[in-house]
Design a protein around this motif. Structure first.
Motif, PDB file in Angstrom:
ATOM      1  N   THR A 121     -25.277  66.467  43.809  1.00 16.10           N
ATOM      2  CA  THR A 121     -24.492  65.267  43.521  1.00 16.10           C
ATOM      3  C   THR A 121     -23.256  65.605  42.693  1.00 16.10           C
ATOM      4  OG1 THR A 121     -26.462  63.879  43.680  1.00 16.10           O
ATOM      5  CG2 THR A 121     -24.571  62.948  42.527  1.00 16.10           C
ATOM      6  N   VAL A 122     -23.390  66.520  41.729  1.00 15.08           N
ATOM      7  CA  VAL A 122     -22.216  66.956  40.970  1.00 15.08           C
ATOM      8  C   VAL A 122     -21.231  67.655  41.906  1.00 15.08           C
ATOM      9  CG1 VAL A 122     -21.392  68.516  39.176  1.00 15.08           C
ATOM     10  CG2 VAL A 122     -23.381  67.083  38.751  1.00 15.08           C
ATOM     11  N   ALA A 123     -21.733  68.443  42.869  1.00 20.21           N
ATOM     12  CA  ALA A 123     -20.858  69.085  43.856  1.00 20.21           C
ATOM     13  C   ALA A 123     -20.093  68.040  44.657  1.00 20.21           C
ATOM     14  CB  ALA A 123     -21.679  69.970  44.792  1.00 20.21           C
ATOM     15  N   ALA A 124     -20.765  66.942  44.991  1.00 20.36           N
ATOM     16  CA  ALA A 124     -20.105  65.862  45.719  1.00 20.36           C
ATOM     17  C   ALA A 124     -19.015  65.213  44.865  1.00 20.36           C
ATOM     18  CB  ALA A 124     -21.133  64.823  46.155  1.00 20.36           C
ATOM     19  N   THR A 149     -17.003  64.891  35.032  1.00 20.17           N
ATOM     20  CA  THR A 149     -18.326  64.657  35.629  1.00 20.17           C
ATOM     21  C   THR A 149     -19.315  65.729  35.203  1.00 20.17           C
ATOM     22  OG1 THR A 149     -17.322  63.611  37.570  1.00 20.17           O
ATOM     23  CG2 THR A 149     -19.581  64.391  37.794  1.00 20.17           C
ATOM     24  N   ILE A 150     -18.859  66.989  35.235  1.00 20.94           N
ATOM     25  CA  ILE A 150     -19.745  68.073  34.834  1.00 20.94           C
ATOM     26  C   ILE A 150     -20.220  67.871  33.401  1.00 20.94           C
ATOM     27  CG2 ILE A 150     -19.840  70.546  34.311  1.00 20.94           C
ATOM     28  CD1 ILE A 150     -17.905  70.995  36.653  1.00 20.94           C
ATOM     29  N   GLY A 151     -19.312  67.431  32.532  1.00 21.86           N
ATOM     30  CA  GLY A 151     -19.665  67.254  31.128  1.00 21.86           C
ATOM     31  C   GLY A 151     -20.788  66.265  30.919  1.00 21.86           C
ATOM     32  N   VAL A 152     -20.766  65.161  31.670  1.00 22.71           N
ATOM     33  CA  VAL A 152     -21.831  64.153  31.547  1.00 22.71           C
ATOM     34  C   VAL A 152     -23.160  64.748  31.990  1.00 22.71           C
ATOM     35  CG1 VAL A 152     -22.677  61.945  32.412  1.00 22.71           C
ATOM     36  CG2 VAL A 152     -20.261  62.202  31.805  1.00 22.71           C
ATOM     37  N   ALA A 153     -23.162  65.385  33.169  1.00 19.26           N
ATOM     38  CA  ALA A 153     -24.398  65.970  33.691  1.00 19.26           C
ATOM     39  C   ALA A 153     -24.906  67.096  32.791  1.00 19.26           C
ATOM     40  CB  ALA A 153     -24.160  66.488  35.108  1.00 19.26           C
ATOM     41  N   TRP A 154     -23.987  67.897  32.261  1.00 17.96           N
ATOM     42  CA  TRP A 154     -24.357  68.999  31.368  1.00 17.96           C
ATOM     43  C   TRP A 154     -25.026  68.474  30.105  1.00 17.96           C
ATOM     44  CZ3 TRP A 154     -24.642  74.221  31.385  1.00 17.96           C
ATOM     45  CH2 TRP A 154     -24.672  74.879  30.154  1.00 17.96           C
ATOM     46  N   ARG A 155     -24.426  67.475  29.479  1.00 18.78           N
ATOM     47  CA  ARG A 155     -25.011  66.935  28.242  1.00 18.78           C
ATOM     48  C   ARG A 155     -26.384  66.346  28.500  1.00 18.78           C
ATOM     49  NH1 ARG A 155     -19.586  65.587  27.500  1.00 18.78           N
ATOM     50  NH2 ARG A 155     -19.863  63.530  28.447  1.00 18.78           N
ATOM     51  N   GLY A 157     -28.796  58.165  39.210  1.00 17.45           N
ATOM     52  CA  GLY A 157     -28.190  58.466  40.494  1.00 17.45           C
ATOM     53  C   GLY A 157     -26.720  58.814  40.409  1.00 17.45           C
ATOM     54  N   MET A 158     -26.158  58.833  39.185  1.00 21.73           N
ATOM     55  CA  MET A 158     -24.759  59.172  38.928  1.00 21.73           C
ATOM     56  C   MET A 158     -23.797  58.182  39.575  1.00 21.73           C
ATOM     57  SD  MET A 158     -24.933  63.353  38.962  1.00 21.73           S
ATOM     58  CE  MET A 158     -23.466  63.490  37.953  1.00 21.73           C
ATOM     59  N   LEU A 159     -24.244  56.937  39.702  1.00 22.60           N
ATOM     60  CA  LEU A 159     -23.369  55.855  40.145  1.00 22.60           C
ATOM     61  C   LEU A 159     -22.666  55.217  38.958  1.00 22.60           C
ATOM     62  CD1 LEU A 159     -25.726  54.144  42.741  1.00 22.60           C
ATOM     63  CD2 LEU A 159     -23.630  55.417  43.282  1.00 22.60           C
TER      64      LEU A 159
END
Length: 449
Positions: free
Chosen positions: A326-329, A357-363, A412-414
């Motif tokens: 999803t991050v790749a998308a 986006t990466i920062g949110v998922a990383w944290r 779901g990263m929406l």
């Protein structure tokens, strides 16, 4: 385009909107049907395409979701909580009811998903898939301020040749040699943020009688007293994949019997009863991830024009949280936004845009890992605050449908995690935690008999 990973294929699809010709250089040979790829060693383990990834996929390849569903891929879009069993950090989600604003998640196996995306991508008239080739290095202008192409070679030959390009995109995954290539051109390597997690996981395909399990997904994630995860996923054509992972150097499952041993302490009894009668199909597969790592291309002072990096080649998370594809998308959509403005100063603009986006998922991933006492790392004030708030939200998710509905959109990263801090949601989180505190106190205050 270097690499036909999920990140590479989605980025290639975006690039095809802006360039006359797109060439995807890929190590693996093309397959005429869904199959495990050597270049995607994690492909035989559990994957979930989150709702945010589903939305991007269907926008870039209209109708692909419907095609996969027609060919047997399960989809969860009605919000029926009875179809999933989820446990995060020891908190079990509501077992029934319907989400107020359902999200759409798709559960094809990784080979099935990759094959469908590849079929759609290769059908575009200005996209060429150059299979069976290795990347040797980058070429650059005389002053080395711009990457001008890539040196590649067939895997079955020694002679190399140069493929010129206006833009080179590296999507070769965690093993990307981009830092080495940049150093060879006279640039510094990107700095790296890293957290050692020592994750090892084991997967097994299973044959389970149709209808024996009502849910299409069962997943329990690590908690402070047990850094293991167990996932059972219903994939295309009623096939099932079970994945069991352990963290912090714990001993991984060696075989299916070992997987069941770990699962017995994590998943509901009625699911275990079915698994104990399930028939293993094929061999047991193993995979290790030593760490979560973020290469900070966004922080580089100097970088060449004409070269960007995406997907796991930039940031590889703890895979148990299902954020990677999803991050790749989201990276692909960041690339699209940048290219619509033009390709001037593209690397700087893209790396800064994708870092959001990466920062949110990383944290989220790092905070969840550092909530486990067995994982070594600095618990900053920000991480401690984040984990305390997550604990409050997950307590509410056990009983409150509104909070659960919002949590699924964040998962779901929406939606941004900030949506969980809206006053209307906070009020419900506070109410649920007060009720839980009261339940804990009441037995303590009861007179002993």
């Amino acid at each position: 385009m270097l690499g036909a990973s999920m990140a590479g294929m989605l980025a290639a699809r975006v690039a095809a909107e802006h360039y006359r010709e797109v060439v995807v250089v890929e190590r693996d040979a093309r397959s005429e049907q869904p199959a495990q790829r050597r270049g995607v060693p994690q492909g035989c383990h559990g994957h979930v395409l989150q709702a945010g990834g589903v939305a991007v996929l269907d926008e870039l390849f209209p109708g692909i979701l419907g095609d996969m569903v027609a060919e047997g891929a399960p989809v969860w879009g009605d919000g029926d909580l009875g179809r999933v069993i989820l446990e995060y950090a020891g908190h079990r989600f509501l077992p029934s009811g319907h989400l107020l604003n359902p999200v759409t998640s798709c559960l094809p196996s990784r080979p099935f998903l990759d094959w469908h995306v590849m079929q759609r991508l290769s059908a575009r008239p200005n996209v060429t898939i150059l299979s069976g080739h290795d990347v040797i290095g980058l070429t650059a202008s005389r002053d080395r301020r711009r990457v001008t192409g890539v040196t590649i070679a067939r895997r079955d030959a020694t002679e190399a040749f140069v493929l010129g390009a206006d833009l080179v995109i590296d999507a070769t995954g965690r093993g990307s040699r981009a830092p080495v290539f940049l150093e060879e051109l006279g640039y510094d390597r990107p700095t790296e943020d890293e957290l050692v997690i020592s994750l090892a996981y084991t997967s097994q395909w299973l044959r389970i009688p149709s209808g024996a399990i009502a849910q299409h997904m069962v997943a329990t994630f690590p908690k402070t007293s047990d850094p293991s995860t167990v996932a059972l996923l219903n994939h295309e054509n009623d096939t099932w994949l079970m994945t069991v992972g352990v963290m912090a150097g714990k001993e991984p499952a060696a075989d299916f019997a070992d997987m069941l041993r770990i699962a017995r302490r994590r998943i509901p009894r009625h699911i275990l009863e079915v698994l104990e009668l399930a028939e293993p199909v094929g061999k047991t597969n193993h995979y290790r991830t030593p760490s979560s790592r973020w290469r900070r291309y966004d922080g580089m002072v100097r970088r060449p024009e004409g070269f960007v990096v995406t997907g796991d080649a930039v940031c590889s998370f703890n895979p148990i949280y299902g954020q990677g594809m999803t991050v790749a998308a989201m990276d692909a959509m960041a690339l699209r936004r940048c290219l619509r403005v033009g390709d001037g100063d593209l690397p700087r603009r893209f790396f800064r845009e994708s870092a959001k986006t990466i920062g949110v998922a990383w944290r989220n991933a790092i905070s969840a890992d550092l909530a486990l006492p067995d994982v070594a790392g600095e618990r900053t004030l920000g991480i401690r605050i984040n984990n305390r708030f997550s604990e409050w939200v997950l307590t509410a998710v056990e009983t409150d449908l509104v909070v659960t509905s919002q949590f699924f959109r964040v998962l779901g990263m929406l939606d941004s995690p900030a949506r969980l801090m809206r006053p209307s949601i906070l009020a419900r989180v506070i109410r649920a935690n007060r009720a839980r505190t009261q339940q804990v106190r009441e037995p303590e205050m009861s007179p002993s008999g």
